[in-house]
Design a protein around this motif. Sequence first.
Motif, PDB file in Angstrom:
ATOM      1  N   PHE A  19      15.764  47.474  20.089  1.00 36.00           N
ATOM      2  CA  PHE A  19      17.041  47.291  19.389  1.00 36.00           C
ATOM      3  C   PHE A  19      17.958  48.493  19.574  1.00 36.00           C
ATOM      4  CE2 PHE A  19      16.358  43.564  16.544  1.00 36.00           C
ATOM      5  CZ  PHE A  19      17.636  43.057  16.666  1.00 36.00           C
TER       6      PHE A  19
ATOM      7  N   LEU B 132      15.790  49.777  12.792  1.00 36.47           N
ATOM      8  CA  LEU B 132      14.672  49.521  11.881  1.00 36.47           C
ATOM      9  C   LEU B 132      15.064  48.479  10.836  1.00 36.47           C
ATOM     10  CD1 LEU B 132      11.853  50.145  10.753  1.00 36.47           C
ATOM     11  CD2 LEU B 132      12.873  52.033   9.459  1.00 36.47           C
ATOM     12  N   ARG B 133      16.302  48.583  10.336  1.00 34.35           N
ATOM     13  CA  ARG B 133      16.788  47.616   9.346  1.00 34.35           C
ATOM     14  C   ARG B 133      16.775  46.201   9.936  1.00 34.35           C
ATOM     15  NH1 ARG B 133      22.068  46.886   7.223  1.00 34.35           N
ATOM     16  NH2 ARG B 133      22.847  48.421   8.700  1.00 34.35           N
ATOM     17  N   MET B 134      17.217  46.072  11.191  1.00 33.63           N
ATOM     18  CA  MET B 134      17.241  44.770  11.878  1.00 33.63           C
ATOM     19  C   MET B 134      15.814  44.230  12.022  1.00 33.63           C
ATOM     20  SD  MET B 134      20.449  44.386  13.066  1.00 33.63           S
ATOM     21  CE  MET B 134      21.836  45.437  13.396  1.00 33.63           C
ATOM     22  N   VAL B 135      14.914  45.110  12.472  1.00 31.03           N
ATOM     23  CA  VAL B 135      13.530  44.695  12.714  1.00 31.03           C
ATOM     24  C   VAL B 135      12.880  44.227  11.404  1.00 31.03           C
ATOM     25  CG1 VAL B 135      11.239  45.546  13.360  1.00 31.03           C
ATOM     26  CG2 VAL B 135      13.231  46.099  14.779  1.00 31.03           C
ATOM     27  N   LEU B 136      13.126  44.971  10.326  1.00 34.30           N
ATOM     28  CA  LEU B 136      12.525  44.583   9.040  1.00 34.30           C
ATOM     29  C   LEU B 136      13.120  43.268   8.540  1.00 34.30           C
ATOM     30  CD1 LEU B 136      12.114  48.035   7.260  1.00 34.30           C
ATOM     31  CD2 LEU B 136      10.456  46.729   8.607  1.00 34.30           C
ATOM     32  N   GLN B 137      14.397  43.029   8.877  1.00 38.59           N
ATOM     33  CA  GLN B 137      15.006  41.737   8.518  1.00 38.59           C
ATOM     34  C   GLN B 137      14.325  40.606   9.291  1.00 38.59           C
ATOM     35  OE1 GLN B 137      17.060  40.754   6.263  1.00 38.59           O
ATOM     36  NE2 GLN B 137      17.408  38.668   6.983  1.00 38.59           N
ATOM     37  N   LEU B 138      14.068  40.834  10.577  1.00 38.86           N
ATOM     38  CA  LEU B 138      13.370  39.823  11.389  1.00 38.86           C
ATOM     39  C   LEU B 138      11.965  39.577  10.830  1.00 38.86           C
ATOM     40  CD1 LEU B 138      14.341  40.851  15.045  1.00 38.86           C
ATOM     41  CD2 LEU B 138      15.161  38.868  13.778  1.00 38.86           C
TER      42      LEU B 138
ATOM     43  N   LEU C 296      21.765  38.577  11.183  1.00 41.04           N
ATOM     44  CA  LEU C 296      21.178  39.869  10.818  1.00 41.04           C
ATOM     45  C   LEU C 296      22.090  40.595   9.832  1.00 41.04           C
ATOM     46  CD1 LEU C 296      19.736  41.059  14.236  1.00 41.04           C
ATOM     47  CD2 LEU C 296      18.573  39.938  12.355  1.00 41.04           C
ATOM     48  N   PRO C 297      21.503  41.475   8.984  1.00 43.00           N
ATOM     49  CA  PRO C 297      22.294  42.119   7.933  1.00 43.00           C
ATOM     50  C   PRO C 297      23.348  43.059   8.513  1.00 43.00           C
ATOM     51  CG  PRO C 297      20.133  43.138   8.122  1.00 43.00           C
ATOM     52  CD  PRO C 297      20.117  41.940   9.012  1.00 43.00           C
TER      53      PRO C 297
ATOM     54  N   PHE D  58      13.277  42.797  25.691  1.00 45.00           N
ATOM     55  CA  PHE D  58      13.893  42.846  24.359  1.00 45.00           C
ATOM     56  C   PHE D  58      13.393  41.696  23.485  1.00 45.00           C
ATOM     57  CE2 PHE D  58      17.334  41.525  21.497  1.00 45.00           C
ATOM     58  CZ  PHE D  58      17.643  42.706  20.851  1.00 45.00           C
TER      59      PHE D  58
ATOM     60  N   LEU E 218      10.512  41.665  20.196  1.00 43.87           N
ATOM     61  CA  LEU E 218      10.838  41.137  18.861  1.00 43.87           C
ATOM     62  C   LEU E 218       9.893  39.998  18.503  1.00 43.87           C
ATOM     63  CD1 LEU E 218      14.743  41.090  18.878  1.00 43.87           C
ATOM     64  CD2 LEU E 218      13.179  42.941  18.306  1.00 43.87           C
TER      65      LEU E 218
ATOM     66  N   MET F 286       6.370  41.308  17.830  1.00 43.46           N
ATOM     67  CA  MET F 286       6.374  41.987  16.538  1.00 43.46           C
ATOM     68  C   MET F 286       6.239  40.961  15.413  1.00 43.46           C
ATOM     69  SD  MET F 286       8.429  42.708  13.704  1.00 43.46           S
ATOM     70  CE  MET F 286      10.067  42.186  14.251  1.00 43.46           C
ATOM     71  N   ARG F 287       7.093  39.915  15.455  1.00 42.90           N
ATOM     72  CA  ARG F 287       7.085  38.954  14.347  1.00 42.90           C
ATOM     73  C   ARG F 287       5.775  38.162  14.275  1.00 42.90           C
ATOM     74  NH1 ARG F 287       6.151  37.047  10.702  1.00 42.90           N
ATOM     75  NH2 ARG F 287       7.257  35.696   9.242  1.00 42.90           N
TER      76      ARG F 287
ATOM     77  N   ILE G  33       7.801  49.613   3.208  1.00 43.12           N
ATOM     78  CA  ILE G  33       7.318  50.271   4.421  1.00 43.12           C
ATOM     79  C   ILE G  33       8.335  51.256   4.992  1.00 43.12           C
ATOM     80  CG2 ILE G  33       5.726  48.408   5.017  1.00 43.12           C
ATOM     81  CD1 ILE G  33       7.717  47.300   6.925  1.00 43.12           C
ATOM     82  N   ARG G  34       9.626  51.076   4.682  1.00 40.59           N
ATOM     83  CA  ARG G  34      10.636  52.053   5.131  1.00 40.59           C
ATOM     84  C   ARG G  34      10.340  53.421   4.542  1.00 40.59           C
ATOM     85  NH1 ARG G  34      14.984  48.425   4.810  1.00 40.59           N
ATOM     86  NH2 ARG G  34      15.445  49.110   2.723  1.00 40.59           N
TER      87      ARG G  34
ATOM     88  N   ILE H  34       7.596  55.157   6.475  1.00 38.67           N
ATOM     89  CA  ILE H  34       8.126  55.734   7.715  1.00 38.67           C
ATOM     90  C   ILE H  34       8.877  57.031   7.418  1.00 38.67           C
ATOM     91  CG2 ILE H  34       9.765  55.358   9.623  1.00 38.67           C
ATOM     92  CD1 ILE H  34       9.051  52.323   9.376  1.00 38.67           C
TER      93      ILE H  34
END
Lengths: 209, 209
Positions: A15, A27-33, B18-19, B44, B48, B51-52, B89-90, B93
């Motif tokens: 990302f 990281l925000r995008m990934v956590l949203q996914l 996405l946010p 890319f 993703l 990951m999901r 989890i943020r 990190i």
Amino acid sequence: MIFSSKLIEDAVQEFSKLPGIGRRTALRMVLQLLRMEENEVDEFTGALSRMRHHVKFCKTCHNVSDTDVCVICVNPGRNRNQICVVENIRDVIAIESTQQYSGLYHVLGGILSPLDGIGPEHLNIATLHDRVKTNATEELIMALSPNIEGDTTVYYIARQMQDLKVQITTIARGIAFGGELEYADEMTLARSIAKRLPVENYVAIHNKS
Amino acid sequence: MIFSSKLIEDAVQEFSKLPGIGRRTALRMVLQLLRMEENEVDEFTGALSRMRHHVKFCKTCHNVSDTDVCVICVNPGRNRNQICVVENIRDVIAIESTQQYSGLYHVLGGILSPLDGIGPEHLNIATLHDRVKTNATEELIMALSPNIEGDTTVYYIARQMQDLKVQITTIARGIAFGGELEYADEMTLARSIAKRLPVENYVAIHNKS
């Protein structure tokens, strides 16, 4: 950033390659996914993948297209006597979104910029000449960025079209609607005074919008 | 926005989910992907997607993990007597990235918030009690947001642990390093005066960082 999951780290890394996306935003995008359902994420990645693998560039106007010739070029309702010349596909989207233009387009794929090594051979100018000649186009509307490179490109294309009977116009430049006079740059202000309109004309345009 | 390609439109639509991504930003992202090589876009979307579909949540601490138990929980070099309790989890990190903490974590998965309908049963508090009891943990470091909900959660957890011999601490709060006194909020300023440190201690901490 230190991650306890390589899967998360890789996704953040990917990302971060996008423009204007730092690692925190990534990281925000990934956590949203991660919060989205698996099938929603499949739709997301699927749409991006399909777009990259299957989108084409129109053989006539070089705009993005799902088919060999784009929906604008094949639309019989469009005015085939006008071609609006733009720098990139974002400009096509911007002008289409106004719903005020019914002619065709030609995407140059850039703008003349000697400093960046972009010469006429890098732009779709030869195909534009062919189109104008073949279709006896009446008007080329130059909708390029209002700066030195844009003006140079307009001038170059105008010279290239000298052998053809095509009228060349450029989009109006001046103070933007709702703009504050005092914050306009000198060049824009000077031009908008030089190219001033009679008030009847102004009222007509104003009421139309 | 009006698009001449459904493929582009769909991709923009997906990105807009996405946010903090509006349609203009989404379009910028999509056009960037269009400029990238096909295999780069595959990397890319692949990262993703993997990951999901494959990321797990650690059975012990609820942190994200590539395995059933996360790399922090299985690391024999970590101090097993300390558990740092965080909201999400943020926060793991963020604390890991300081490289100053060598204990374990426990991710609550939220914070007590009666107004949002989040009660103790929605958080990983029962598993925390089990962990502390089973492992005879010596210290729980509460690293929650410095607000009413955070304080309520700290108080609730402290009560739940009353039957166990565990010391409960919270991270220090005060004026941030490099922060301007006059811009600190009243609550923070009041607390940092109430919890003032002797100067020797201050110098020691200051020199350490």
